[in-house]
Design an enzyme around this catalytic site. Structure first.
Site, PDB file in Angstrom:
ATOM      1  N   HIS A  80       0.828  -1.213   0.000  1.00  0.00           N
ATOM      2  CA  HIS A  80       0.000   0.000   0.000  1.00  0.00           C
ATOM      3  C   HIS A  80       0.861   1.262   0.000  1.00  0.00           C
ATOM      4  CE1 HIS A  80      -3.283   2.744   0.872  1.00  0.00           C
ATOM      5  NE2 HIS A  80      -4.125   1.732   0.767  1.00  0.00           N
ATOM      6  N   HIS A 167       9.652  14.068   8.801  1.00  0.00           N
ATOM      7  CA  HIS A 167      10.234  13.476  10.004  1.00  0.00           C
ATOM      8  C   HIS A 167      11.151  12.343   9.559  1.00  0.00           C
ATOM      9  CE1 HIS A 167      10.456  11.043  13.660  1.00  0.00           C
ATOM     10  NE2 HIS A 167      10.050  12.111  14.348  1.00  0.00           N
ATOM     11  N   PRO A 168      12.349  12.204  10.117  1.00  0.00           N
ATOM     12  CA  PRO A 168      13.323  11.222   9.617  1.00  0.00           C
ATOM     13  C   PRO A 168      12.800   9.794   9.519  1.00  0.00           C
ATOM     14  CG  PRO A 168      14.324  12.682  11.232  1.00  0.00           C
ATOM     15  CD  PRO A 168      12.869  12.991  11.232  1.00  0.00           C
ATOM     16  N   ALA A 170       9.237   8.919  10.786  1.00  0.00           N
ATOM     17  CA  ALA A 170       7.767   8.871  10.787  1.00  0.00           C
ATOM     18  C   ALA A 170       7.164   9.546   9.570  1.00  0.00           C
ATOM     19  CB  ALA A 170       7.214   9.509  12.058  1.00  0.00           C
ATOM     20  N   GLY A 171       7.966  10.206   8.745  1.00  0.00           N
ATOM     21  CA  GLY A 171       7.468  10.817   7.517  1.00  0.00           C
ATOM     22  C   GLY A 171       6.535  11.977   7.763  1.00  0.00           C
TER      23      GLY A 171
END
Length: 493
Positions: A80, A167-168, A170-171
Site C-alpha cells: 500500500h 520526520h526522519p 515517521a514521515g
C-alpha cells in the site's frame, strides 16, 4: 451528544504487539474502538474509533505520536502507498456535528501533531487548503521516499503544518474530514498485477471511471487485487463498482474470485447491494426484519401497518394546538413526494427495460433520499421555530424596546427561513420527479403525478407561511431578499 468517527491508517500490519500499543495509546474516556483491521501484505492497519469531539481529537493526536515511536518508514515495506507512520487520519461526522465541524477538528489536530511531535501534516478532502490536495493520491505521489526528496526543493509540496522536511522515520501525516468511506477490494484469479492496475485506472474517477471511486492495482497474497475507496456509496453504489470491475476483468480473460471490506461499512450500502443483485420488487429497508423491529421499539411504527405509523402525526395536526400546523404539513407533503419519487426510480432501476438509465436513476434516488430526510427534519423544525417566536414575544415584554424588537425580528426571520427552506427543497423534489417521467415505467406514472402534486402543495404551503411571517417584519432588505428568491418557485414551475 457529539459523535465523530476517526479511522487512522497506520503503516504497520504485521506486528500485533505494535498495533495493540497504538490502540492502547488512543484509549481514553469518551472514545470507543469499533474495529481493527491488519493486512500483512499491505503492511497496514486500519483502526476505527468513535467518540465525542474533543476526546477523539486527543486520541488521534496520541495515536500519531505513538506511531512515531514504533514505526520506522525507512525500514517499512508493503503493497500500500504511504508517506507516514500514521499515514492518514480522517474525521467523519456521525451525530451532532457537521462536516465543517470536522474540518475545524482536522486543523486543530494537524496543528497539535506538528507542535508535539514535529511531524509535518497535509490537509486533504474537505479540509484541503488547495484543490489538488482534496485527493489523497496527489499528496502521496512518490510515497515516503519520493516526497522526502521533493519537499525540500518543490514549494508546491510543502506541508500545511510544519517545515519543508519530513520526520526522519515517521514521515508525514495526512489529516482531513470526509463523508463515510468504504474501503473495498476485489481479488482477481490471476497473479498479473498489471491487469489489476489497468482495471484500477479504468474504475477510478480521476482517469475517467466511476464518480466517487478511487482505485489502484496491487499484488496481495499472490493475487492481483483492485484496491478501491468508495467516497460516496449513495451516489456510486458498491454493487455498481463490483459489476464494473467484473466487466473490465472479462476483457483480460480473468474474473473476480472474492472481495473484501476493510474496516466498517454502512448497513445502507449492503441493503442497496441486496436490492441490486436480488432485483427485489418494491424493496424498502423497512422490509428487513431487524429494521422493522428497530422502528417498532423506537416508537416509529406501531402494530397495525401504514395507518398506525401515519396516524399519530395526523392526529397531532387535528389537535386544537398551534403546532404542528401548515408548515409541518407542508414539510410532510414534500417528504412524501420525495419518497414516492424514490420508489418509482428504484423500481424502474431494477427492470431491464430501463437499465440504460441506471446512472440517472441512481442519482435521482440519492438526491431524493437526501431531500426526504431534510424535509422530515423540517416537520419538527417548523414547530420549533413557531415556539421560538412565541418565546421572543414573551421575553420582549421584560426587555428594553430595542432588545425586544431585535428578539422578535430574529425569531421571525428564523420562522421565515424554515418554510422557505421547505419550499426550496420541495421545488427541487418536483424538478427531480419531472425528470423521472421519460425514464421510468409508464405503469407508475400515477405515482409520479401524486408525487408532483404533493411537492406542489409543499411549495405553496411553504411560501404561504413565508408570506405570513414577512408581514410582521420591518426589515425591508430581508423581505426583498426572500421575495426575490421565491421567483420561479411557484406551483406552475
Amino acid at each position: 451528544m457529539t459523535l465523530v468517527e476517526c479511522v487512522p491508517n497506520f503503516s504497520e500490519g504485521r506486528d500485533v504487539a505494535k498495533v495493540e500499543a497504538l490502540i492502547a495509546a488512543m484509549k481514553m474516556d469518551g472514545v470507543y474502538l469499533l474495529d481493527k483491521e491488519m493486512d500483512p501484505d499491505h503492511n497496514r492497519c486500519v483502526i476505527t474509533l468513535v467518540g465525542e469531539r474533543d476526546a477523539i481529537a486527543e486520541a488521534a493526536i496520541r495515536g500519531v505520536g505513538k506511531s512515531a515511536e514504533l514505526i520506522d518508514l525507512t525500514r517499512h515495506q508493503g503493497a500500500h502507498p504511504r508517506i507516514g507512520a500514521a499515514d492518514v487520519v480522517p474525521f467523519i461526522p456521525i451525530e451532532g456535528v457537521t462536516l465543517e465541524d470536522c474540518v475545524a477538528l482536522s486543523r486543530h489536530v494537524a496543528s497539535e501533531i506538528w507542535k508535539r511531535y514535529k511531524i509535518p501534516v497535509y490537509l486533504y478532502e474537505a479540509a484541503a487548503t488547495k484543490p489538488e490536495r482534496q485527493n489523497l493520491e496527489n499528496i502521496r505521489r512518490g510515497q515516503f521516499e519520493g516526497l522526502r526528496a521533493e519537499v525540500v526543493t518543490n514549494a508546491e509540496r510543502r506541508p500545511d503544518f510544519g517545515d519543508a522536511a519530513l520526520h526522519p522515520s515517521a514521515g508525514a501525516t495526512v489529516v482531513g474530514a470526509r463523508k463515510p468511506l468504504i474501503a473495498y477490494n476485489v481479488y482477481l484469479n490471476t497473479h498479473d498485477v498489471e491487469i489489476a492496475k489497468k482495471i484500477g485506472k479504468a474504475v477510478r474517477f480521476s482517469s475517467g471511471g466511476l464518480r466517487f471511486v478511487k482505485g489502484m492495482g496491487v499484488l496481495v497474497r499472490g493475487l492481483a487485487q483492485v484496491s478501491m475507496n468508495l467516497t460516496d456509496f449513495e451516489q456510486t453504489p458498491i454493487a455498481r463498482v463490483f459489476e464494473f470491475v467484473k466487466r473490465e476483468a472479462a476483457r483480460y480473460g480473468v474474473m473476480p474470485v472474492s472481495s473484501e471490506i476493510v474496516g466498517l461499512i454502512p448497513k445502507k450500502a449492503l441493503e442497496e447491494a441486496a436490492e441490486w443483485f436480488l432485483q427485489v420488487e418494491n424493496f424498502d429497508s423497512s422490509l428487513i426484519l431487524e429494521n422493522r423491529l428497530a422502528a417498532v421499539t423506537e416508537g416509529k411504527m406501531a402494530v397495525g401497518g401504514i395507518r398506525a405509523g401515519a396516524e399519530p402525526f395526523i392526529e397531532q395536526l387535528a389537535a386544537p394546538t398551534a403546532t404542528p400546523g401548515g408548515g409541518s404539513a407542508s414539510a410532510a407533503a414534500g417528504a412524501m413526494a420525495a419518497a414516492l419519487g424514490g420508489m418509482v426510480a428504484s423500481m424502474s432501476r431494477s427492470k431491464k427495460a430501463y437499465q440504460q438509465h441506471e446512472r440517472e436513476l441512481s442519482e435521482a434516488i440519492a438526491r431524493l433520499n437526501h431531500l426526504r430526510e431534510e424535509l422530515k427534519a423540517s416537520i419538527d423544525l417548523d414547530a420549533a421555530s413557531y415556539a421560538d417566536v412565541m418565546k421572543a414575544y414573551k421575553d420582549a415584554k421584560s426587555a428594553s424596546p430595542e432588545l425586544g424588537e431585535r428578539l422578535i425580528a430574529d425569531a421571525l426571520k428564523n420562522a421565515t427561513r424554515v418554510p422557505f427552506g421547505i419550499a426550496q427543497k420541495a421545488h427541487e423534489v418536483r424538478k427531480v420527479i419531472e425528470s423521472l417521467k421519460p425514464i421510468t415505467s409508464k405503469n407508475m406514472w400515477s405515482d409520479l403525478i401524486v408525487a408532483s402534486s404533493l411537492a406542489r402543495s409543499a411549495i405553496e404551503g411553504g411560501l404561504a407561511n413565508v408570506e405570513i411571517n414577512l408581514q410582521e417584519l420591518k426589515d425591508e432588505a430581508f423581505k426583498a431578499e426572500i421575495q426575490a428568491s421565491t421567483a420561479g418557485m411557484t406551483s406552475g414551475n
